[in-house]
Write an enzyme that holds these catalytic residues in place. Structure first.
Site, PDB file in Angstrom:
ATOM      1  CG  HIS A  50      -3.627   0.908  -0.860  1.00  0.00           C
ATOM      2  ND1 HIS A  50      -2.634   0.375  -0.070  1.00  0.00           N
ATOM      3  CD2 HIS A  50      -4.338   1.729  -0.045  1.00  0.00           C
ATOM      4  CE1 HIS A  50      -2.742   0.856   1.162  1.00  0.00           C
ATOM      5  NE2 HIS A  50      -3.772   1.693   1.191  1.00  0.00           N
ATOM      6  CD  GLU A  81      -2.431  -3.753  -1.349  1.00  0.00           C
ATOM      7  OE1 GLU A  81      -1.714  -4.736  -1.587  1.00  0.00           O
ATOM      8  OE2 GLU A  81      -2.011  -2.573  -1.378  1.00  0.00           O
ATOM      9  CG  HIS A 207       6.205  -2.289  -0.131  1.00  0.00           C
ATOM     10  ND1 HIS A 207       7.265  -1.430  -0.295  1.00  0.00           N
ATOM     11  CD2 HIS A 207       5.134  -1.499   0.089  1.00  0.00           C
ATOM     12  CE1 HIS A 207       6.867  -0.174  -0.168  1.00  0.00           C
ATOM     13  NE2 HIS A 207       5.557  -0.187   0.062  1.00  0.00           N
TER      14      HIS A 207
END
Length: 259
Positions: A50, A81, A207
Site C-alpha cells: 500500500h 492497494e 485488516h
C-alpha cells in the site's frame, strides 16, 4: 449471479511494516524484496503493498522492484492497494507501461495522512467518481477490488461501478473477537459476503486478522478468495521467522476449510 466458492482462501502478505522498519535507517535492511521472496517460498499466494503518497513505509521504488520480482512467480499475485485519487493510478499506469505484472488493484478511500485504513467506500456517494477509474484499472488488465465495510446493502453499489471484488474491512470483527459482540459481527460479515456473491462479486478480506481469529472468520464467512494480512503477520515473523509464520497462517486457512 452467485459467485462460486474458491477451493481455498489465498494468503497475500502485506509488506508495509517491513518497509516501515527499513525506513528508520539508511542501510536498506530489512529488505522488502527479500521478505517477499521468503514469504513466496514459504507458500504465500501473493504479495500486497500500500504505497501512500508520503512514502512512510512502501516507497515508489519498492513497488516496481517487487513487480519485477513477481515475474519469477507467475502462479502468484501482486496486489497494490491505495487511493485511486492519490498516487495509485499513476503507479498502475507505469507498471503497465513497463510490462510488469499487474494482477489486482485494491481501491481504498483513505486520506493522505491517515494512520491506517479504517472505512470503506459508500454508495451512491462515491459512484460517479469511481466509475471511470475502475474502468481504467480494468483496461490496464487489473482486477479491481473495493475496500468496503461489512454492509450487505452496499454490495450492489460496488458491482454497479464495475468492480470485480470487494475487500471486507475486518477490524470490527477483530476488535469484537473476545467480546459478546463476536457472533453479531460474524453474522454481519457473512451477510455482506453473501450479498457480494449474489451481486456477482468476489470477496477478499483484511485488516487485523491474525492466527487467533482467522480460522473462525473463514469458517463463518465462506467463499473468501483472499485474505491480505500485514501487521500481525510481520509481528509474528519477528519471533518465528517468515517461513514458519507463513506456514502457520496457511495452517489456519486449512483448518477453516477442513471444518
Amino acid at each position: 449471479m452467485t459467485m462460486a466458492f474458491p477451493l481455498r482462501t489465498a494468503l497475500s502478505v502485506n509488506l508495509n511494516k517491513v518497509a516501515l522498519v527499513r525506513n528508520t535507517r539508511h542501510l536498506g535492511i530489512p529488505s522488502v524484496t527479500r521478505a517477499a521472496t521468503l514469504c513466496l517460498q514459504a507458500g504465500a499466494r501473493g504479495i500486497t503493498v500500500h504505497p501512500r503518497p508520503d512514502e512512510r513505509h512502501i516507497r515508489r521504488h519498492d513497488v516496481f522492484e517487487l513487480a519485477e520480482l513477481m515475474q519469477a512467480w507467475p502462479d502468484r499475485e501482486y496486489n497494490i492497494e491505495g487511493n485511486p485519487f492519490h498516487n495509485l493510478m499513476e503507479i498502475a499506469r507505469e507498471i503497465k507501461s513497463r510490462g510488469l505484472p499487474l494482477h489486482q488493484l485494491t481501491f481504498v478511500p483513505d486520506s493522505e495522512g491517515q494512520f491506517t485504513s479504517d472505512h470503506g467506500w459508500a454508495f451512491p456517494h462515491d459512484t460517479e467518481r469511481l466509475v471511470p477509474l475502475v474502468a481504467e484499472a480494468r483496461a490496464l488488465g487489473a482486477r479491481v477490488s473495493l475496500f468496503m465495510d461489512a454492509d450487505a446493502a452496499q454490495m450492489a453499489g460496488a458491482k454497479a461501478v464495475g468492480a470485480d471484488r470487494v475487500e471486507l474491512y475486518t477490524e470490527p470483527y477483530a476488535a469484537a473477537w473476545q467480546t459478546q459482540q463476536r457472533t453479531e459481527q460474524l453474522e454481519r460479515f457473512r451477510a455482506a459476503a453473501q450479498a457480494a456473491r449474489d451481486a456477482g462479486l468476489g470477496v477478499n478480506a483484511g485488516h487485523d486478522l491474525n492466527r487467533d481469529n482467522l480460522s473462525e472468520f473463514l469458517r463463518a464467512v465462506p467463499g473468501v478468495s483472499e485474505v491480505s494480512i500485514g501487521h500481525a503477520l510481520i509481528a509474528d515473523a519477528l519471533e518465528l521467522g517468515y517461513a514458519a509464520t507463513v506456514a502457520d497462517y496457511n495452517r489456519c486457512i486449512a483448518i477453516a476449510f477442513a471444518a
